[in-house]
Design a protein around this motif. Structure first.
Motif, PDB file in Angstrom:
ATOM      1  N   TYR A 262      73.232  45.628  78.529  1.00 29.15           N
ATOM      2  CA  TYR A 262      73.414  46.921  79.193  1.00 29.15           C
ATOM      3  C   TYR A 262      74.078  47.928  78.258  1.00 29.15           C
ATOM      4  O   TYR A 262      73.714  49.105  78.227  1.00 29.15           O
ATOM      5  CB  TYR A 262      74.252  46.758  80.463  1.00 29.15           C
ATOM      6  CG  TYR A 262      74.406  48.052  81.232  1.00 29.15           C
ATOM      7  CD1 TYR A 262      73.392  48.511  82.058  1.00 29.15           C
ATOM      8  CD2 TYR A 262      75.561  48.822  81.111  1.00 29.15           C
ATOM      9  CE1 TYR A 262      73.515  49.700  82.758  1.00 29.15           C
ATOM     10  CE2 TYR A 262      75.696  50.015  81.806  1.00 29.15           C
ATOM     11  CZ  TYR A 262      74.673  50.445  82.629  1.00 29.15           C
ATOM     12  OH  TYR A 262      74.793  51.632  83.306  1.00 29.15           O
ATOM     13  N   ARG A 263      75.067  47.459  77.486  1.00 23.90           N
ATOM     14  CA  ARG A 263      75.765  48.361  76.576  1.00 23.90           C
ATOM     15  C   ARG A 263      74.812  48.992  75.573  1.00 23.90           C
ATOM     16  O   ARG A 263      74.889  50.197  75.289  1.00 23.90           O
ATOM     17  CB  ARG A 263      76.872  47.595  75.840  1.00 23.90           C
ATOM     18  CG  ARG A 263      77.509  48.346  74.683  1.00 23.90           C
ATOM     19  CD  ARG A 263      78.084  49.669  75.125  1.00 23.90           C
ATOM     20  NE  ARG A 263      78.617  50.424  74.013  1.00 23.90           N
ATOM     21  CZ  ARG A 263      78.905  51.720  74.045  1.00 23.90           C
ATOM     22  NH1 ARG A 263      78.695  52.414  75.137  1.00 23.90           N
ATOM     23  NH2 ARG A 263      79.399  52.326  72.984  1.00 23.90           N
ATOM     24  N   VAL A 264      73.894  48.209  75.040  1.00 22.85           N
ATOM     25  CA  VAL A 264      72.929  48.741  74.079  1.00 22.85           C
ATOM     26  C   VAL A 264      72.040  49.788  74.752  1.00 22.85           C
ATOM     27  O   VAL A 264      71.786  50.866  74.204  1.00 22.85           O
ATOM     28  CB  VAL A 264      72.091  47.603  73.469  1.00 22.85           C
ATOM     29  CG1 VAL A 264      70.867  48.156  72.745  1.00 22.85           C
ATOM     30  CG2 VAL A 264      72.929  46.780  72.509  1.00 22.85           C
ATOM     31  N   GLY A 265      71.565  49.499  75.961  1.00 19.25           N
ATOM     32  CA  GLY A 265      70.736  50.459  76.683  1.00 19.25           C
ATOM     33  C   GLY A 265      71.495  51.724  77.028  1.00 19.25           C
ATOM     34  O   GLY A 265      70.980  52.842  76.899  1.00 19.25           O
ATOM     35  N   SER A 325      60.111  50.052  72.513  1.00 21.64           N
ATOM     36  CA  SER A 325      59.883  49.998  71.073  1.00 21.64           C
ATOM     37  C   SER A 325      61.162  50.271  70.294  1.00 21.64           C
ATOM     38  O   SER A 325      61.465  49.593  69.304  1.00 21.64           O
ATOM     39  CB  SER A 325      58.802  51.010  70.676  1.00 21.64           C
ATOM     40  OG  SER A 325      57.565  50.681  71.279  1.00 21.64           O
ATOM     41  N   PHE A 326      61.929  51.281  70.718  1.00 19.55           N
ATOM     42  CA  PHE A 326      63.173  51.589  70.020  1.00 19.55           C
ATOM     43  C   PHE A 326      64.158  50.433  70.111  1.00 19.55           C
ATOM     44  O   PHE A 326      64.837  50.092  69.129  1.00 19.55           O
ATOM     45  CB  PHE A 326      63.796  52.869  70.592  1.00 19.55           C
ATOM     46  CG  PHE A 326      63.158  54.133  70.096  1.00 19.55           C
ATOM     47  CD1 PHE A 326      63.465  54.634  68.834  1.00 19.55           C
ATOM     48  CD2 PHE A 326      62.238  54.818  70.869  1.00 19.55           C
ATOM     49  CE1 PHE A 326      62.871  55.791  68.366  1.00 19.55           C
ATOM     50  CE2 PHE A 326      61.642  55.973  70.413  1.00 19.55           C
ATOM     51  CZ  PHE A 326      61.960  56.464  69.154  1.00 19.55           C
ATOM     52  N   LEU A 327      64.275  49.810  71.281  1.00 18.01           N
ATOM     53  CA  LEU A 327      65.189  48.684  71.452  1.00 18.01           C
ATOM     54  C   LEU A 327      64.765  47.495  70.591  1.00 18.01           C
ATOM     55  O   LEU A 327      65.603  46.825  69.976  1.00 18.01           O
ATOM     56  CB  LEU A 327      65.252  48.278  72.921  1.00 18.01           C
ATOM     57  CG  LEU A 327      65.968  49.261  73.851  1.00 18.01           C
ATOM     58  CD1 LEU A 327      65.711  48.901  75.311  1.00 18.01           C
ATOM     59  CD2 LEU A 327      67.468  49.282  73.573  1.00 18.01           C
ATOM     60  N   ALA A 328      63.464  47.232  70.546  1.00 17.70           N
ATOM     61  CA  ALA A 328      62.972  46.086  69.779  1.00 17.70           C
ATOM     62  C   ALA A 328      63.185  46.283  68.280  1.00 17.70           C
ATOM     63  O   ALA A 328      63.605  45.364  67.571  1.00 17.70           O
ATOM     64  CB  ALA A 328      61.492  45.857  70.071  1.00 17.70           C
ATOM     65  N   VAL A 329      62.904  47.498  67.796  1.00 16.80           N
ATOM     66  CA  VAL A 329      63.013  47.758  66.357  1.00 16.80           C
ATOM     67  C   VAL A 329      64.468  47.862  65.913  1.00 16.80           C
ATOM     68  O   VAL A 329      64.859  47.330  64.867  1.00 16.80           O
ATOM     69  CB  VAL A 329      62.237  49.037  65.987  1.00 16.80           C
ATOM     70  CG1 VAL A 329      62.512  49.441  64.539  1.00 16.80           C
ATOM     71  CG2 VAL A 329      60.744  48.832  66.200  1.00 16.80           C
ATOM     72  N   ALA A 338      66.693  45.983  78.381  1.00 15.02           N
ATOM     73  CA  ALA A 338      67.389  47.196  78.826  1.00 15.02           C
ATOM     74  C   ALA A 338      66.489  48.429  78.830  1.00 15.02           C
ATOM     75  O   ALA A 338      66.987  49.551  78.920  1.00 15.02           O
ATOM     76  CB  ALA A 338      68.604  47.442  77.933  1.00 15.02           C
ATOM     77  N   SER A 339      65.179  48.268  78.777  1.00 10.19           N
ATOM     78  CA  SER A 339      64.263  49.415  78.691  1.00 10.19           C
ATOM     79  C   SER A 339      64.382  50.350  79.889  1.00 10.19           C
ATOM     80  O   SER A 339      64.442  51.579  79.740  1.00 10.19           O
ATOM     81  CB  SER A 339      62.816  48.925  78.562  1.00 10.19           C
ATOM     82  OG  SER A 339      62.633  48.174  77.385  1.00 10.19           O
ATOM     83  N   THR A 458      55.069  53.093  67.013  1.00 12.42           N
ATOM     84  CA  THR A 458      55.533  53.969  68.099  1.00 12.42           C
ATOM     85  C   THR A 458      56.797  54.705  67.704  1.00 12.42           C
ATOM     86  O   THR A 458      56.935  55.915  67.921  1.00 12.42           O
ATOM     87  CB  THR A 458      55.784  53.147  69.374  1.00 12.42           C
ATOM     88  OG1 THR A 458      54.565  52.547  69.802  1.00 12.42           O
ATOM     89  CG2 THR A 458      56.329  54.023  70.492  1.00 12.42           C
ATOM     90  N   VAL A 459      57.755  53.987  67.124  1.00  8.82           N
ATOM     91  CA  VAL A 459      59.024  54.590  66.713  1.00  8.82           C
ATOM     92  C   VAL A 459      58.808  55.689  65.675  1.00  8.82           C
ATOM     93  O   VAL A 459      59.505  56.703  65.665  1.00  8.82           O
ATOM     94  CB  VAL A 459      59.975  53.499  66.153  1.00  8.82           C
ATOM     95  CG1 VAL A 459      61.171  54.115  65.459  1.00  8.82           C
ATOM     96  CG2 VAL A 459      60.430  52.581  67.279  1.00  8.82           C
ATOM     97  N   ILE A 460      57.801  55.527  64.826  1.00  8.61           N
ATOM     98  CA  ILE A 460      57.542  56.505  63.769  1.00  8.61           C
ATOM     99  C   ILE A 460      56.786  57.727  64.277  1.00  8.61           C
ATOM    100  O   ILE A 460      57.117  58.874  63.953  1.00  8.61           O
ATOM    101  CB  ILE A 460      56.770  55.841  62.609  1.00  8.61           C
ATOM    102  CG1 ILE A 460      57.640  54.779  61.932  1.00  8.61           C
ATOM    103  CG2 ILE A 460      56.314  56.888  61.594  1.00  8.61           C
ATOM    104  CD1 ILE A 460      56.898  53.943  60.912  1.00  8.61           C
TER     105      ILE A 460
END
Length: 506
Positions: A262-265, A325-329, A338-339, A458-460
């Motif tokens: 949760y903190r990361v999200g 995608s941002f969380l995974a990368v 946490a998406s 996606t991130v790029i």
């Protein structure tokens, strides 16, 4: 529209400086979490989040909200050419918070076993005892920050908060993680970074605010300080608890790894506050010194609201659409849990910061500290009740729903209160153009969520597509105003020549 408002220039100059600092601080913050999530397990990271949440919550009791009086009263005394009284405010606040914070630090160290038992995390006790020393340090740190706000010299606050502290913390923490110190590496990096930042900040403030610090000390009556600060102290208690209640509820019902997820999200979603946090420190004193001129206050509010919404909106779309995608990368694939948290909080923070901010900065500057206190009680109450009810059912998504509901509620209340008290509102045709430009930008970004399978791609590409669409829409709808041009012209010496001459009365 009024003649050229120097407050707009000040807001732009100091806001751009603060933004640069916030950007560096934010990037280092994300990087250090990326390092932490690769060297320690989610459960250890969640334990760290719980420990720092307890410390930050108790620290609010330690300073009694008094640092908030500095950037309210000091600008007024300086405007009245009374530097001795300005110094008196700073000295009296510092002496008081040092005593109270030391007492609270001792209380935290003494009750650490009971706190760790409540969360059923034995290792939490050690972290709390070690971190208790930071409570008086955090009080001094807050005094220094608000002192820089009060003289509107935010570039020096940037040195302390956004350069020195995160750089030292990152260096020490990373070095100790490389030799597998685990949780202890996080504690030592936090303490050392804070200590060095306070030392540098005190030296810089003494030198750059020598007119104040060298003035003959004139003590001020404590009554006005207390009457202004006490409601905001209670506000800060509730607001900080609001910021950490999710972790407390999750720690009570779930495991420490859920707290870590949760903190990361939450961190990714709350990153949208960077623009608001860049303008707020100078915005409050600008409002405080002209609070009797309602027309000027409204103009400054409208300029700030449009800039906050205009810059925050496309990034809210980017992280909401591309959250998995941002969380995974950035943090490894396990954090994609946490998406939904990111998407919910992105929308909520966007709405809230546009209309006065979660801590009611505009209302504080207007002197309505009691209104801010009531709003923050509602903020906390809504978050706590909804999260407590939904976390057992929906896990970390339940906590996100609680935070989002509270932020939407208080953002709406702030709008209504500003209109009721002073007939102030941000809604204009130009504001609508800024918000409306988000519609085609969101439509352009949705296909990435549905069809693109590569997280890295996606991130790029997603940010490029959304930003180009958003800016293009603003240009097509002629969404820029004279105040926007003046703000932009202050961002750098070469910006003005790229702007249409009609914005400058030529």
């Amino acid at each position: 529209m009024t003649e050229h408002d120097e407050g707009v220039s000040t807001l732009a100059k100091q806001g751009s400086i603060t933004f640069a600092g916030n950007l560096i601080n934010g990037l280092l913050g994300y990087i250090i979490v990326m390092v932490i999530t690769r060297f320690v397990s989610p459960s250890v990271y969640g334990l760290w989040v719980l420990a720092t949440s307890v410390i930050l919550f108790m620290q609010v009791f330690a300073n009694l909200g008094l640092p908030l009086a500095i950037d309210y009263f000091v600008p007024q005394y300086l405007d009245d050419d009374e530097p001795g009284k300005a110094k008196g405010v700073i000295v009296q606040v510092t002496a008081t918070v040092l005593v109270t914070s030391s007492l609270v630090a001792l209380a935290v160290a003494y009750t650490a076993p009971q706190i760790s038992a409540f969360f059923q995390e034995p290792a939490l006790q050690v972290a709390l005892v070690l971190l208790s020393v930071t409570i008086p340090m955090l009080a001094l740190y807050r005094v220094l920050l608000t002192s820089f706000y009060s003289i509107k010299k935010l570039q020096y606050r940037v040195i302390m908060r956004d350069l020195v502290r995160p750089t030292v913390r990152f260096t020490v923490t990373t070095g100790l993680l490389l030799i597998w110190w685990g949780l202890l590496a996080l504690v030592v990096g936090y303490v050392v970074g804070l200590f060095i930042a306070i030392t540098v900040g005190a030296m810089v403030f003494t030198y750059k605010a020598w007119e104040v610090m060298s003035a003959k000390l004139e003590t001020v009556a404590p009554g006005p300080l207390v009457r202004y600060s006490v409601p905001l102290a209670m506000t800060s208690v509730v607001f900080v608890l609001m910021g950490h209640v999710d972790y407390f509820v999750l720690g009570y019902f779930l495991d420490s790894d859920d707290v870590g997820f949760y903190r990361v999200g939450y961190m990714l979603g709350s990153g949208l506050m960077i623009i608001f946090n860049s303008l707020a420190p100078v915005f409050k004193p600008l409002i405080a010194e002209t609070r009797e001129d309602t027309d000027l206050v409204q103009e400054r509010f409208r300029v700030a609201a449009r800039w906050i919404a205009g810059i925050t909106l496309p990034f809210a779309i980017i992280i909401a659409v591309g959250a998995p995608s941002f969380l995974a990368v950035l943090y490894t694939p396990q954090y994609t849990e946490a998406s939904a948290v990111v998407a919910l909080l992105a929308a909520a923070f966007l709405f809230n910061v546009t209309f006065g901010g979660p801590d009611g900065t505009l209302l504080q500057g207007m002197g309505y500290s009691r209104v801010v206190f009531v709003n923050t009680l509602l903020l906390f109450g809504t978050n706590f009740v909804v999260s407590f009810a939904l976390v057992p059912l929906y896990g970390i998504n339940g906590a996100a729903i609680g935070s989002a509901a509270a932020l939407f509620l208080v953002g709406t209340l702030t709008l209504l209160e500003l209109y009721y008290l002073d007939r102030i509102h941000p809604f204009t045709r130009d504001f609508a153009k800024v918000v409306g430009a988000g519609v085609p930008a969101a439509i352009a970004g949705i296909p990435f969520l549905l069809f693109l399978e590569s997280d890295l791609l996606t991130v790029i590409t997603l940010p490029i597509v959304v930003l180009v669409t958003y800016i293009g829409t603003l240009i097509l709808t002629d969404a820029f105003t004279e105040n926007d041009a003046k703000m932009a012209a202050e961002l750098g010496p070469g910006v003005k020549k790229w702007l249409p001459a009609r914005y400058f009365g030529k």
